[in-house]
Every structure is written in structure tokens, then in C-alpha cells.
Design a protein around this motif. Structure first.
Motif, PDB file in Angstrom:
ATOM      1  N   ASP A 113       0.819  -1.222   0.000  1.00  0.00           N
ATOM      2  CA  ASP A 113       0.000   0.000   0.000  1.00  0.00           C
ATOM      3  C   ASP A 113       0.853   1.272   0.000  1.00  0.00           C
ATOM      4  OD1 ASP A 113      -2.364  -1.502   0.083  1.00  0.00           O
ATOM      5  OD2 ASP A 113      -2.110  -1.788   2.242  1.00  0.00           O
ATOM      6  N   LEU A 114       1.823   1.287  -0.870  1.00  0.00           N
ATOM      7  CA  LEU A 114       2.759   2.410  -0.911  1.00  0.00           C
ATOM      8  C   LEU A 114       2.075   3.656  -1.489  1.00  0.00           C
ATOM      9  CD1 LEU A 114       5.874   2.352  -0.225  1.00  0.00           C
ATOM     10  CD2 LEU A 114       6.235   2.555  -2.685  1.00  0.00           C
ATOM     11  N   THR A 115       2.265   4.766  -0.802  1.00  0.00           N
ATOM     12  CA  THR A 115       1.759   6.042  -1.321  1.00  0.00           C
ATOM     13  C   THR A 115       2.916   7.021  -1.418  1.00  0.00           C
ATOM     14  OG1 THR A 115       1.213   6.835   0.881  1.00  0.00           O
ATOM     15  CG2 THR A 115      -0.554   5.755  -0.330  1.00  0.00           C
ATOM     16  N   ALA A 116       2.821   7.933  -2.384  1.00  0.00           N
ATOM     17  CA  ALA A 116       3.885   8.935  -2.559  1.00  0.00           C
ATOM     18  C   ALA A 116       3.321  10.138  -3.296  1.00  0.00           C
ATOM     19  CB  ALA A 116       5.057   8.350  -3.344  1.00  0.00           C
ATOM     20  N   SER A 117       3.980  11.280  -3.088  1.00  0.00           N
ATOM     21  CA  SER A 117       3.508  12.522  -3.711  1.00  0.00           C
ATOM     22  C   SER A 117       4.680  13.313  -4.261  1.00  0.00           C
ATOM     23  CB  SER A 117       2.787  13.394  -2.670  1.00  0.00           C
ATOM     24  OG  SER A 117       1.754  12.681  -2.065  1.00  0.00           O
ATOM     25  N   TYR A 118       4.388  14.089  -5.295  1.00  0.00           N
ATOM     26  CA  TYR A 118       5.327  15.124  -5.754  1.00  0.00           C
ATOM     27  C   TYR A 118       4.781  16.441  -5.223  1.00  0.00           C
ATOM     28  CZ  TYR A 118       7.282  11.699  -9.028  1.00  0.00           C
ATOM     29  OH  TYR A 118       7.887  10.595  -9.579  1.00  0.00           O
ATOM     30  N   GLY A 119       5.336  16.901  -4.124  1.00  0.00           N
ATOM     31  CA  GLY A 119       4.794  18.110  -3.496  1.00  0.00           C
ATOM     32  C   GLY A 119       3.347  17.861  -3.101  1.00  0.00           C
ATOM     33  N   PRO A 120       2.447  18.735  -3.529  1.00  0.00           N
ATOM     34  CA  PRO A 120       1.042  18.557  -3.132  1.00  0.00           C
ATOM     35  C   PRO A 120       0.295  17.539  -4.007  1.00  0.00           C
ATOM     36  CG  PRO A 120       1.307  20.583  -4.394  1.00  0.00           C
ATOM     37  CD  PRO A 120       2.673  19.982  -4.284  1.00  0.00           C
ATOM     38  N   VAL A 121       0.951  17.068  -5.071  1.00  0.00           N
ATOM     39  CA  VAL A 121       0.257  16.176  -6.011  1.00  0.00           C
ATOM     40  C   VAL A 121       0.561  14.716  -5.675  1.00  0.00           C
ATOM     41  CG1 VAL A 121      -0.042  15.558  -8.437  1.00  0.00           C
ATOM     42  CG2 VAL A 121       0.485  17.924  -7.813  1.00  0.00           C
ATOM     43  N   GLN A 122      -0.473  13.994  -5.267  1.00  0.00           N
ATOM     44  CA  GLN A 122      -0.270  12.589  -4.935  1.00  0.00           C
ATOM     45  C   GLN A 122      -0.168  11.761  -6.218  1.00  0.00           C
ATOM     46  OE1 GLN A 122      -2.832  11.062  -1.915  1.00  0.00           O
ATOM     47  NE2 GLN A 122      -1.917   9.029  -1.940  1.00  0.00           N
ATOM     48  N   ALA A 123       0.853  10.913  -6.275  1.00  0.00           N
ATOM     49  CA  ALA A 123       1.095  10.130  -7.491  1.00  0.00           C
ATOM     50  C   ALA A 123       0.819   8.644  -7.264  1.00  0.00           C
ATOM     51  CB  ALA A 123       2.529  10.322  -7.959  1.00  0.00           C
ATOM     52  N   LEU A 124       1.109   8.159  -6.063  1.00  0.00           N
ATOM     53  CA  LEU A 124       0.847   6.753  -5.750  1.00  0.00           C
ATOM     54  C   LEU A 124      -0.210   6.672  -4.661  1.00  0.00           C
ATOM     55  CD1 LEU A 124       4.437   5.144  -5.672  1.00  0.00           C
ATOM     56  CD2 LEU A 124       2.890   5.445  -7.620  1.00  0.00           C
ATOM     57  N   PHE A 125      -1.174   5.772  -4.873  1.00  0.00           N
ATOM     58  CA  PHE A 125      -2.307   5.684  -3.942  1.00  0.00           C
ATOM     59  C   PHE A 125      -2.395   4.322  -3.267  1.00  0.00           C
ATOM     60  CE2 PHE A 125      -3.224   8.987  -6.947  1.00  0.00           C
ATOM     61  CZ  PHE A 125      -3.814   9.985  -6.196  1.00  0.00           C
ATOM     62  N   GLY A 126      -1.421   3.469  -3.493  1.00  0.00           N
ATOM     63  CA  GLY A 126      -1.477   2.137  -2.877  1.00  0.00           C
ATOM     64  C   GLY A 126      -0.870   1.080  -3.788  1.00  0.00           C
ATOM     65  N   ILE A 127       0.429   1.099  -3.897  1.00  0.00           N
ATOM     66  CA  ILE A 127       1.114   0.104  -4.725  1.00  0.00           C
ATOM     67  C   ILE A 127       1.538  -1.068  -3.834  1.00  0.00           C
ATOM     68  CG2 ILE A 127       3.200  -0.389  -6.090  1.00  0.00           C
ATOM     69  CD1 ILE A 127       1.463   1.391  -7.693  1.00  0.00           C
ATOM     70  N   SER A 128       1.172  -2.258  -4.236  1.00  0.00           N
ATOM     71  CA  SER A 128       1.628  -3.468  -3.536  1.00  0.00           C
ATOM     72  C   SER A 128       2.342  -4.359  -4.548  1.00  0.00           C
ATOM     73  CB  SER A 128       0.454  -4.229  -2.924  1.00  0.00           C
ATOM     74  OG  SER A 128      -0.141  -3.423  -1.925  1.00  0.00           O
ATOM     75  N   LEU A 129       3.438  -4.920  -4.099  1.00  0.00           N
ATOM     76  CA  LEU A 129       4.259  -5.702  -5.041  1.00  0.00           C
ATOM     77  C   LEU A 129       5.132  -6.660  -4.246  1.00  0.00           C
ATOM     78  CD1 LEU A 129       6.345  -3.867  -7.803  1.00  0.00           C
ATOM     79  CD2 LEU A 129       7.352  -5.688  -6.475  1.00  0.00           C
ATOM     80  N   ASP A 130       5.237  -7.883  -4.705  1.00  0.00           N
ATOM     81  CA  ASP A 130       6.144  -8.851  -4.076  1.00  0.00           C
ATOM     82  C   ASP A 130       7.123  -9.361  -5.121  1.00  0.00           C
ATOM     83  OD1 ASP A 130       4.781  -8.764  -1.633  1.00  0.00           O
ATOM     84  OD2 ASP A 130       3.290 -10.188  -2.381  1.00  0.00           O
ATOM     85  N   LEU A 131       8.376  -9.493  -4.706  1.00  0.00           N
ATOM     86  CA  LEU A 131       9.381 -10.051  -5.621  1.00  0.00           C
ATOM     87  C   LEU A 131      10.288 -10.967  -4.812  1.00  0.00           C
ATOM     88  CD1 LEU A 131      11.277  -8.135  -8.383  1.00  0.00           C
ATOM     89  CD2 LEU A 131      12.540  -9.633  -6.864  1.00  0.00           C
ATOM     90  N   ASP A 132      10.379 -12.216  -5.247  1.00  0.00           N
ATOM     91  CA  ASP A 132      11.234 -13.191  -4.546  1.00  0.00           C
ATOM     92  C   ASP A 132      12.618 -13.239  -5.175  1.00  0.00           C
ATOM     93  OD1 ASP A 132       9.151 -13.788  -2.891  1.00  0.00           O
ATOM     94  OD2 ASP A 132       8.462 -15.505  -4.085  1.00  0.00           O
ATOM     95  N   GLU A 133      13.562 -13.739  -4.399  1.00  0.00           N
ATOM     96  CA  GLU A 133      14.943 -13.876  -4.880  1.00  0.00           C
ATOM     97  C   GLU A 133      14.956 -14.716  -6.167  1.00  0.00           C
ATOM     98  OE1 GLU A 133      18.662 -12.584  -3.539  1.00  0.00           O
ATOM     99  OE2 GLU A 133      17.524 -13.372  -1.848  1.00  0.00           O
ATOM    100  N   GLY A 134      15.637 -14.206  -7.188  1.00  0.00           N
ATOM    101  CA  GLY A 134      15.772 -14.938  -8.446  1.00  0.00           C
ATOM    102  C   GLY A 134      14.618 -14.757  -9.412  1.00  0.00           C
ATOM    103  N   GLN A 135      13.592 -14.017  -8.982  1.00  0.00           N
ATOM    104  CA  GLN A 135      12.419 -13.831  -9.840  1.00  0.00           C
ATOM    105  C   GLN A 135      12.574 -12.616 -10.757  1.00  0.00           C
ATOM    106  OE1 GLN A 135       8.801 -13.240  -7.608  1.00  0.00           O
ATOM    107  NE2 GLN A 135       8.049 -15.290  -8.119  1.00  0.00           N
ATOM    108  N   VAL A 136      11.860 -12.662 -11.871  1.00  0.00           N
ATOM    109  CA  VAL A 136      11.752 -11.475 -12.728  1.00  0.00           C
ATOM    110  C   VAL A 136      10.294 -11.035 -12.693  1.00  0.00           C
ATOM    111  CG1 VAL A 136      11.972 -10.540 -15.065  1.00  0.00           C
ATOM    112  CG2 VAL A 136      13.646 -12.214 -14.226  1.00  0.00           C
ATOM    113  N   VAL A 137      10.086  -9.806 -12.237  1.00  0.00           N
ATOM    114  CA  VAL A 137       8.729  -9.277 -12.126  1.00  0.00           C
ATOM    115  C   VAL A 137       8.592  -8.077 -13.060  1.00  0.00           C
ATOM    116  CG1 VAL A 137       7.069  -8.150 -10.586  1.00  0.00           C
ATOM    117  CG2 VAL A 137       8.401 -10.104  -9.777  1.00  0.00           C
TER     118      VAL A 137
END
Lengths: 229, 330
Positions: free
Chosen positions: A9-33
Motif C-alpha cells: 500500500d505504498l503512497t507517494a507525492s510530488y509536493g502537493p500532487v499525490q502520485a501513488l495511492f497504494g502500490i503493492s508488489l512482491d518479488l522473490d529472490e531470483g524472480q523477474v517481475v
């Protein structure tokens, strides 16, 4: 498999402008995602957050069991996150050899191994980076990231704007890296190439994860809906 | 690239050899004044080499390097004046006596320049662009006004010391011998700069100059790298200030003023920013113009301004860049 990268649920903003609203991602060792989505949906912003070039404002970001929230970008790079940024960004005034040397960290990847992956670089060692062709600059950008001896390689649009023959060379290099067991997070527009190399896909739409699963589970219906193809 | 490096190396050697040849020729002709001019060019060249490390390779447009030049000068003047009076420089918490030994004074001057650069750099490097220029300028001007009001060491009138400091086995009063000292130190600084800029540290400095975020992404810490370069730069400029004080046997607040910072920057720009021997060529041209044109008109600096304008507009690589480019296309 060991979990290498985890975004919740990652969120991030550029100043007052929100760019990410909930990124979820899993990556295991040796995997290509593959991180997929239309332009402007937050793929590059997600990558900037993982590299700590952009601080996230909420959610959880873990790499190799470490919370990255309090770490600086150079520290994250030293922990093993190697970034190949969008746009073939080399250190233009430095030579190929200097570009590789400046990034070098102890580990199995050295100049000889990078040149074995991309033999063209061997021929250009003394050449100023900005005078290389686009494809050679991209190979150098990947080589430079590998010289940091990463546990995770992030490729942001690595083949964008390149001639088909050069793209094939880059993809061959990526496949070789996968075969050697390197974990890779990649962003690219070529569905066929992604399908040939990725194990899993994460689809983002308007700054949030809308689907993730095995690359073979990515149905035409999903690609039509979220990737506009 | 290898050919170009060789050509650069040859140009660097030619510039240095020319400076030495001028001094030797003048010495053989019994022209002590010209030897002193060559010595001044070597010292200013050394200051330029110091600034070039920060400006040319690190992209740090410091307008406050006079601070380190002046600190090196004042360290020399203070130690020398106390050596001549026999009074200690300080008595608490421990006694420090003066010194008229160059080998003892130089490390102190370099250390003082380095410590000042560490303090100024630690704060100013948190800014960038025009703010960095202004903050470095402000620090140098603070020291300038401090020196003006420091009546113990001459205040606005400056501080004279009547005996040039000594160097084992040499007569430092002989112009050619003092030139030799300065030329050797300049050569050492040039070798040091060449080694540093080709090292991983130097490459990281240049990488951070080109693009900070790209550098960060490969694990480089731009702030730490730049601060280290700024300190090394301050130490070299501090040494140049020490030599300049000894040349004149006089230090004054003028060594700390923004004019001095501007002059050091002019040496670098004239010769070629980021070119190893650029500052040496720039300083030599500056001294030549000052001497030749200054004898013709009081307004010689207007001509210098025109030359500088021409360099900035038409030859950003400076005088060395002009020669190198011609060679490359030949």
C-alpha cells in the motif's frame, strides 16, 4: 524462495500532487517481475520510491528484510538495489571504463563480466559515454548498475527508442541475467518480450496495484483493460 | 582518448616548462623582477589548481576561496611575526610559539585552510547554485571584516614581517630559489590533482557534478564527496596563501576579499575550467597582462574583462581548450 522486495500500500507525492495511492508488489529472490501499466500510471514513481530517490509518504517498503523508510538513496544502492533509469542516463563526460569504475562495488560483477555480457562495451572502453549510440549507452547503463553488484536490478524502459536489433541484444542480456539467478524488476512496453522473460506481473492503474499474478495468468481481457492494447 | 590524454599531458608539461624557462631565463639575465613575477604566477597558479579541484571537477562555484588564501597567509604572517618577536602566539591552554620554518608553517597553513573549508563547506554545500555562491562569498567576507578589525595583527593596514621564512639548505631571499620552492609545490599539487581526479573518488566527484541523482543511484554520496573535495581545495589554496605571504612578507585583509576570490576564479576560467594546467596558464596570462598592459594604462582590467568575455562566449574550455580542440581536429 526468499522474499527480496515487498511493497504494501505504498503512497507517494510530488509536493502537493499525490502520485501513488497504494502500490503493492512482491518479488522473490531470483524472480523477474514486470511492473506494467499505461503511461502516467505510476511505474517510474514506484521505482523512484524503491530506490529512495523519492521518499514515500505511506505504506511499507521492505528490501531483504529491511525497512527502507529511513535509509538514504546511496545506502539503498549499496544494499543491493541497482537502478537503470529511464532514458539511458550515463555520465556523459566520462569514458565507458570510468562509468563502470565509478559504480564498482565488491562482488562477482566486474568489468570483464560486464563486457562478456555486452561485448560492444569492450570495444568502446576509452570512448566518452555521450558519443556512444543509444543502444551502447543503454548497455553501459545496465553494465554500470551491474557493477554495483546488485541483488535486485531495476530496468526502467530499458529498450525504449532503440532499434529492433539492439533491443534483441538487450533482451538477450536480460535473459542471461535471469538465467544466472539475478532478481529483476522491469518496466517495458513490449508485451511479447516481457512474456518471454518475466515470471510474474504487477499491473498498476492510477497509482495503485490492480492486479498481480503469474505472467501466464495475464489474460487478453486484463491487457485490454489495463494496458490499452 | 589515449591520444587526447597524451596531448593534454604534453600541453601541461609545455605550460609548466614555459613558466620554469621564463624564471630561469630571467635569472640568467639578472632580471630578479621577472623571476618574482614568475613566482607570483606559480603561486596564483597553485591557488587556481586548488579552486579547480572544487570548481572544475566538482562543479562547486565557490566565490569564497579568498578565505582559504587569506587564512594561509595570516597563519604564515602570525607565526613569522611571533617568531621574530619571540612572544608566544597563545599561552592557554598550552603555549604555541611562532615559527619561521616553512616546513613547519605550511602544514599549519594547510590545516587551517582545510578546517575552514570543512566548516564553510559543511554549511554551504547544503545549498546549490546561486545560493552556494552567495553563502561562500558571505563566509569569506565575514573573515575579511574580521581581519580588518583584528588590530592585534595590523587590522586594515595588514601585517608585515621583515624576514622571509627559511627552508633548509636554501636561501629563500634569492628570487630563483624561492621560485624553485613554489614551482616544486605547484608541480606536486598538479600531480596530486591528476591522481585524485583519475581515482574513483575523482570520478565520483565528476559523476556527482554531472548528475547528482544518477550518482546517488549507484551508491555515491554527493555531499560527502563534494565536502572532501572542498576541503582538499581549501588546503591547497591555504598553502598558496602561505607562499604569497612569504613572497611579499606581508599579509592584509585584501587577501581575504571577494576581489581575491574573483581573481582566483579568473585564473581558472582563463586557462580552462577542469583542465589540469588551466589555472597555471590562466595565472601566467593574468600576470603578463597585469605587467604589460598595466604599464600602458591604468584601465588594463577592462581589456582583461574583454578577454574573459571572449573566453566565456567563444571558448568555454579556456586557453587550454582552444589548443586541445585544434589539436584534436588536426
Amino acid at each position: 524462495m526468499t522474499r527480496l522486495l515487498e511493497l504494501r500500500d505504498l503512497t507517494a507525492s510530488y509536493g502537493p500532487v499525490q502520485a501513488l495511492f497504494g502500490i503493492s508488489l512482491d518479488l522473490d529472490e531470483g524472480q523477474v517481475v514486470a511492473l506494467m501499466g499505461r503511461n502516467g500510471m505510476g511505474k517510474t514513481t514506484t521505482i523512484r520510491c524503491i530506490s529512495r530517490l523519492l521518499p514515500h509518504s505511506g505504506g511499507e517498503l521492505r528490501f531483504a528484510d529491511r525497512d527502507l523508510a529511513s535509509l538514504s538513496a546511496p545506502r539503498v544502492a549499496r544494499l543491493g538495489v541497482g537502478l537503470v533509469p529511464e532514458g539511458r542516463r550515463c555520465f556523459g563526460p566520462l569514458t565507458v571504463a570510468e562509468n563502470l569504475t565509478v559504480a564498482a562495488r565488491p562482488g562477482p560483477w566486474d568489468m570483464a563480466r560486464v563486457c562478456a555480457l555486452f561485448p560492444r562495451l569492450q570495444e568502446r572502453m576509452g570512448q566518452i559515454a555521450r558519443t556512444l549510440s543509444g543502444g551502447e549507452q543503454q548497455m553501459l547503463a545496465i553494465g554500470r548498475a551491474l557493477m554495483t553488484n546488485p541483488r535486485l536490478l531495476i530496468l526502467d524502459e530499458a529498450t525504449e527508442g532503440l532499434a529492433p536489433v539492439v533491443r534483441q541484444e538487450i533482451w538477450a542480456g536480460v535473459r542471461q541475467l535471469k538465467a544466472e539467478g539475478l532478481s529483476i524488476l522491469l518496466v517495458d512496453k513490449s508485451l511479447s518480450e516481457i512474456a518471454s522473460v518475466a515470471d510474474r506481473a504487477v499491473v498498476v492503474e492510477r497509482g495503485a496495484t490492480v492486479w498481480q499474478g503469474g505472467i501466464t495468468d495475464l489474460t487478453p481481457d486484463l491487457t485490454d483493460r489495463y494496458l490499452g492494447v | 582518448m589515449g591520444e587526447l590524454l597524451n596531448r593534454d599531458a604534453i600541453i601541461n608539461l609545455v605550460i609548466f616548462a614555459l613558466l620554469v624557462a621564463v624564471a630561469l631565463g630571467a635569472h640568467l639575465a639578472g632580471d630578479g623582477f621577472t623571476v618574482t613575477l614568475a613566482t607570483k604566477a606559480a603561486i596564483f597558479g597553485l591557488a587556481g589548481v586548488g579552486l579547480n579541484l572544487a570548481l572544475g571537477y566538482g562543479g562547486l562555484i565557490s566565490f569564497g576561496h579568498a578565505a582559504f588564501f587569506g587564512i594561509g597567509g595570516y597563519v604564515t604572517g602570525i607565526l613569522a611575526s611571533h617568531a621574530s618577536s619571540g612572544m608566544p602566539v597563545v599561552t592557554l591552554p598550552f603555549t604555541i610559539m611562532g615559527s619561521n620554518e616553512m616546513l613547519g608553517i605550511w602544514p599549519v597553513a594547510m590545516l587551517a585552510g582545510g578546517v575552514a573549508a570543512l566548516a564553510i563547506g559543511a554549511l554551504s554545500l547544503r545549498t546549490s547554485g546561486v545560493y552556494f555562491i552567495m553563502v561562500t562569498l558571505a563566509f569569506a567576507q565575514m573573515l575579511y571584516y574580521f581581519a580588518i578589525s583584528w588590530s592585534r595583527y595590523g587590522g586594515e593596514d595588514g601585517l608585515s614581517f621583515y624576514v622571509r621564512n627559511t627552508f633548509p639548505g636554501l636561501n629563500t631571499f634569492a628570487p630563483i630559489q624561492y621560485f624553485a620552492i613554489c614551482a616544486v609545490l605547484l608541480a606536486l599539487a598538479l600531480v596530486f590533482t591528476a591522481v585524485v581526479t583519475q581515482s574513483r573518488f575523482g570520478l565520483a566527484l565528476q559523476a556527482a557534478r554531472q548528475n547528482s541523482q544518477r550518482a546517488v543511484a549507484v551508491g555515491i554520496r554527493p555531499y560527502a564527496i563534494r565536502l572532501t573535495a572542498f576541503v582538499l581545495s581549501g588546503m591547497i589554496v591555504g598553502l598558496a596563501g602561505s607562499l604569497y605571504a612569504d613572497l611579499n612578507r606581508f599579509v592584509s585583509p585584501a587577501m581575504l576579499s571577494w576581489h581575491m576570490s574573483g581573481e582566483i576564479m579568473v585564473f581558472v576560467i582563463l586557462g580552462g575550467v577542469g583542465r589540469l594546467c588551466g589555472p597555471v596558464a590562466g595565472a601566467a596570462i593574468y600576470i603578463l597582462l597585469e605587467h604589460v598592459l598595466g604599464g600602458i594604462s591604468d584601465y588594463w582590467q577592462a581589456l582583461l574583462g574583454l578577454l574573459l568575455l571572449g573566453i566565456v562566449l567563444f571558448a568555454p574550455g579556456g586557453l587550454i581548450g582552444i589548443v586541445t580542440r585544434r589539436g584534436r581536429h588536426a
